[in-house]
Design an enzyme around this catalytic site. Structure first.
Site, PDB file in Angstrom:
ATOM      1  N   GLU A  32      32.070   0.641 -25.638  1.00  0.00           N
ATOM      2  CA  GLU A  32      30.994   1.592 -25.239  1.00  0.00           C
ATOM      3  C   GLU A  32      31.428   1.920 -23.612  1.00  0.00           C
ATOM      4  OE1 GLU A  32      28.247   2.029 -26.710  1.00  0.00           O
ATOM      5  OE2 GLU A  32      28.290   0.381 -28.587  1.00  0.00           O
ATOM      6  N   LYS A  59      34.055 -12.307 -20.851  1.00  0.00           N
ATOM      7  CA  LYS A  59      34.458 -12.232 -19.585  1.00  0.00           C
ATOM      8  C   LYS A  59      33.431 -11.163 -18.770  1.00  0.00           C
ATOM      9  CE  LYS A  59      36.881  -9.278 -17.202  1.00  0.00           C
ATOM     10  NZ  LYS A  59      35.948  -9.104 -16.208  1.00  0.00           N
ATOM     11  N   CYS A  64      25.332   4.112 -17.888  1.00  0.00           N
ATOM     12  CA  CYS A  64      26.149   4.867 -18.621  1.00  0.00           C
ATOM     13  C   CYS A  64      25.214   6.005 -19.189  1.00  0.00           C
ATOM     14  CB  CYS A  64      26.597   4.172 -19.801  1.00  0.00           C
ATOM     15  SG  CYS A  64      25.765   3.015 -20.668  1.00  0.00           S
TER      16      CYS A  64
HETATM   17  P1  NAD Z   1      35.188  -1.028 -15.607  1.00  0.00           P
HETATM   18  O1  NAD Z   1      36.067  -0.267 -16.881  1.00  0.00           O
HETATM   19  O2  NAD Z   1      35.962  -1.060 -14.232  1.00  0.00           O
HETATM   20  O3  NAD Z   1      35.104  -2.581 -15.599  1.00  0.00           O
HETATM   21  C1  NAD Z   1      34.410  -3.090 -17.241  1.00  0.00           C
HETATM   22  C2  NAD Z   1      34.877  -4.520 -17.223  1.00  0.00           C
HETATM   23  O4  NAD Z   1      36.309  -4.397 -17.617  1.00  0.00           O
HETATM   24  C3  NAD Z   1      34.797  -5.429 -16.289  1.00  0.00           C
HETATM   25  O5  NAD Z   1      34.470  -6.698 -16.804  1.00  0.00           O
HETATM   26  C4  NAD Z   1      36.170  -5.345 -15.687  1.00  0.00           C
HETATM   27  O6  NAD Z   1      36.363  -6.787 -15.000  1.00  0.00           O
HETATM   28  C5  NAD Z   1      37.005  -5.423 -16.894  1.00  0.00           C
HETATM   29  N1  NAD Z   1      38.429  -4.798 -16.838  1.00  0.00           N
HETATM   30  C6  NAD Z   1      38.711  -3.984 -15.588  1.00  0.00           C
HETATM   31  N2  NAD Z   1      40.044  -3.281 -15.933  1.00  0.00           N
HETATM   32  C7  NAD Z   1      40.390  -4.451 -16.625  1.00  0.00           C
HETATM   33  C8  NAD Z   1      41.709  -4.661 -17.435  1.00  0.00           C
HETATM   34  N3  NAD Z   1      42.916  -3.733 -17.058  1.00  0.00           N
HETATM   35  N4  NAD Z   1      41.785  -5.290 -18.289  1.00  0.00           N
HETATM   36  C9  NAD Z   1      40.724  -6.036 -18.947  1.00  0.00           C
HETATM   37  N5  NAD Z   1      39.680  -6.003 -18.392  1.00  0.00           N
HETATM   38  C10 NAD Z   1      39.439  -4.778 -17.405  1.00  0.00           C
HETATM   39  O7  NAD Z   1      33.703  -0.577 -15.495  1.00  0.00           O
HETATM   40  P2  NAD Z   1      32.691  -0.924 -14.545  1.00  0.00           P
HETATM   41  O8  NAD Z   1      32.776  -0.145 -13.311  1.00  0.00           O
HETATM   42  O9  NAD Z   1      32.442  -2.386 -14.545  1.00  0.00           O
HETATM   43  O10 NAD Z   1      31.183  -0.461 -15.290  1.00  0.00           O
HETATM   44  C11 NAD Z   1      30.892   0.880 -15.008  1.00  0.00           C
HETATM   45  C12 NAD Z   1      31.383   1.874 -16.331  1.00  0.00           C
HETATM   46  O11 NAD Z   1      30.824   1.154 -17.615  1.00  0.00           O
HETATM   47  C13 NAD Z   1      30.779   3.271 -16.315  1.00  0.00           C
HETATM   48  O12 NAD Z   1      31.646   4.028 -16.785  1.00  0.00           O
HETATM   49  C14 NAD Z   1      29.651   2.993 -17.533  1.00  0.00           C
HETATM   50  O13 NAD Z   1      29.310   4.457 -17.949  1.00  0.00           O
HETATM   51  C15 NAD Z   1      30.143   2.087 -18.337  1.00  0.00           C
HETATM   52  N6  NAD Z   1      29.297   1.500 -19.316  1.00  0.00           N
HETATM   53  C16 NAD Z   1      29.059   1.876 -20.453  1.00  0.00           C
HETATM   54  C17 NAD Z   1      28.028   1.456 -21.403  1.00  0.00           C
HETATM   55  C18 NAD Z   1      27.808   1.732 -22.709  1.00  0.00           C
HETATM   56  O14 NAD Z   1      27.173   1.185 -23.549  1.00  0.00           O
HETATM   57  N7  NAD Z   1      28.458   3.114 -23.252  1.00  0.00           N
HETATM   58  C19 NAD Z   1      27.068   0.665 -20.740  1.00  0.00           C
HETATM   59  C20 NAD Z   1      27.305   0.077 -19.405  1.00  0.00           C
HETATM   60  C21 NAD Z   1      28.023   0.714 -18.575  1.00  0.00           C
END
Ligand code: NAD
Length: 497
Positions: free
Chosen positions: A269, A193, A303
């Protein structure tokens, strides 16, 4: 800072061609299909705030069909010879390298980062397929004599089973391939997804994998505007065996809670708050060069982005001045223009969040060395900003900024900076600049993080274990560790009497 800003929403023929080449339907069990209710979601170019594509918007019913397909394919897929699974990844790797320019343009259109960085991401993403194509044939068990000599202890590695992958918008390809690569290598089936903001790159990847010979049912790609409605029933379904999530800590925590009911294998992650520590014996010019990468790569939306700079008080001013000089020289604009070095943020809410953090830091006493003023023109831009003298209690040093802002705080001793850095709830990446070997070894050992860049501003490498500790999550992607997340160990007690 110079501007190469868009003056209108027109797309070029090359942009239209690359958008036209991508399937906009769901990739469900190996076939392209409409959403069960016929709905679509809109994808925007964040540099111009204009819709560039309509993509099928998956429902919970589509999710169930994808899991049915994953479960049906699992047994045969697990029995497929490892070499065959590896060669599918290898072919996909080669196509990704051949198509890096098209993939890069597509990614820049939906996510905004400069074209050169999207090209780097396409190649980095492909590296996970090359690495795991090599790991597929090295899955091994063990054979040992029990300590009392009476029995033999045989272990074998087996795929965990059907997986669900949830990925963020900031690295639309790489966050997918570092899950898909090891899952294919291990013999797991999967549903991906992608983030609703950036589904096009993942849909393009689905076609590449299908063309590379991935059997039907092994992979589904389901973009959706209702993530919770799609994923919660899948997580609650006992046929799913593994969840791997990359995204924010808040969503990660919810998903871990949901996963507890079925005791799923889980990797998360999550967010980071990377410190960038510069000691007074560091090579300052080199530290500034690396700070440019650690801070501005991916428009600051990584991140692993350097989120808070701790610079020894003896060198803080020259460091801030040199960094600000480099920030002022950046060309900011729509990433599809090859001269652009910094693109827009993902949406207007992101601009508001970054602006709010900067405003609060200024209220707390920080001084603006460059930038600091929100831009409300076309697209979602925030200017590259350096803040000096940021007080340690300022929220900008605690929260993930996810934008091109470098807040600089000072420190006096190694003990002080370690205490400050380790007080964060996060523990993903960190960067340390020093010429002292003793100090480097000491500090690397004592940092509460998953990864350290020692005199380096970039960490990512498919051959290295990527991941964090504390609120940055658990599990590792890439390296030798990466495939273990997709394997269970079975032990057989062998009677040899
Ligand atoms: P997000 O958590 O809002 O969304 C991430 C994913 O989760 C998206 O596909 C979103 O549609 C989905 N999602 C959101 N709410 C959900 C729910 N209730 N149930 C199921 N899926 C859901 O994060 P974002 O804004 O898309 O990404 C940025 C974040 O990702 C930052 O905090 C960043 O640090 C983190 N990130 C971490 C890594 C790592 O490897 N540690 C890498 C890249 C990004």
């Amino acid at each position: 800072m110079s501007q190469a800003r868009p003056d209108g929403p027109q797309l070029t023929p090359a942009e239209l061609a690359v958008l036209g080449d991508v399937h906009k339907d769901l990739f469900l069990g190996g076939r392209w299909t409409k959403a069960s209710n016929g709905a679509t979601l809109s994808v925007e170019d964040p540099a111009i705030g204009v819709v560039i594509a309509e993509v099928a918007d998956a429902t919970a019913a589509d999710g169930t069909r994808a899991l049915d397909a994953a479960v049906a394919a699992q047994v045969d897929w697990a029995r497929t010879p490892p070499r065959e699974r590896g060669e599918i990844l290898r072919r996909a790797y080669e196509v990704m390298v051949d198509k890096a320019d098209q993939l890069a343009l597509l990614m820049t259109l939906e996510m905004g980062k400069p074209l050169s960085e999207s090209r780097s991401e396409a190649l980095y993403a492909a590296e996970f397929f090359r690495w795991f194509s090599e790991e597929a044939v090295r899955i091994a068990g063990t054979w040992a004599t029990a300590p009392d000599g009476q029995t033999r202890l045989w272990t074998m590695k087996q795929p965990v089973g059907p997986c669900l992958f949830i990925t963020p918008w900031n690295f639309p390809l790489a966050m997918g391939t570092r899950k898909i690569g090891p899952a294919v290598a291990a013999g797991c089936t999967m549903i991906v997804k992608p983030a609703a903001q950036t589904p096009l790159s993942m849909l393009a990847l689905a076609q590449i994998l299908a063309d590379a010979g991935l059997p039907e049912g092994v992979l589904s790609v389901l973009p959706t505007s209702s993530p919770q409605q799609l994923t919660a029933p899948l997580i609650a379904d006992p046929r799913l065996r593994k969840l791997s999530f990359t995204g924010s800590t808040a969503v990660g925590k919810k998903l871990v809670e949901q996963s507890a009911h079925q005791l799923l294998r889980v990797s998360v992650e999550l967010g980071g708050n990377a410190p960038f520590i510069v000691f007074d014996d560091a090579d300052l010019d080199h530290a500034v060069d690396e700070a440019m990468k650690a801070k501005l790569r991916n428009n600051g939306e990584a991140c692993t982005a350097a989120n808070r700079f701790y610079v020894h008080e003896a060198v803080a001013r020259p460091f801030a001045d040199r960094l600000a000089e480099r920030f002022r020289a950046l060309v900011v604009g729509r990433g599809v223009d090859e001269s652009v070095m910094l693109g827009p943020l993902i949406d207007r809410a992101a601009v508001s969040k970054v602006a709010g953090l900067v405003d609060r830091a200024i209220q707390d006493g920080a001084s603006v060395v460059t930038g600091g003023t929100r831009d409300d023109g076309v697209g979602y831009f925030y200017p590259p900003t350096v803040l000096a003298d940021v007080p340690s209690h300022s929220i900008i040093l605690r929260e993930e900024i996810f934008g091109p802002v470098a807040p600089i705080a000072t420190f006096a001793t190694e003990e002080d900076v370690l205490a400050e850095v380790n007080s964060s709830e996060y523990g993903l990446a960190s960067y340390v600049f020093t010429r002292s070997l003793d100090r480097a070894l000491r500090v690397c050992e004592r940092l509460d993080v998953g990864m350290v860049g020692l005199n380096r501003g970039v960490l990512s490498n498919a051959a290295a274990p990527f991941g964090g500790v504390k609120a940055s999550g658990f599990g590792r992607e890439g390296g030798r560790e990466g495939i273990e997340e997709y394997l269970d160990t079975k032990y057989v007690s062998v009677n040899v009497s």
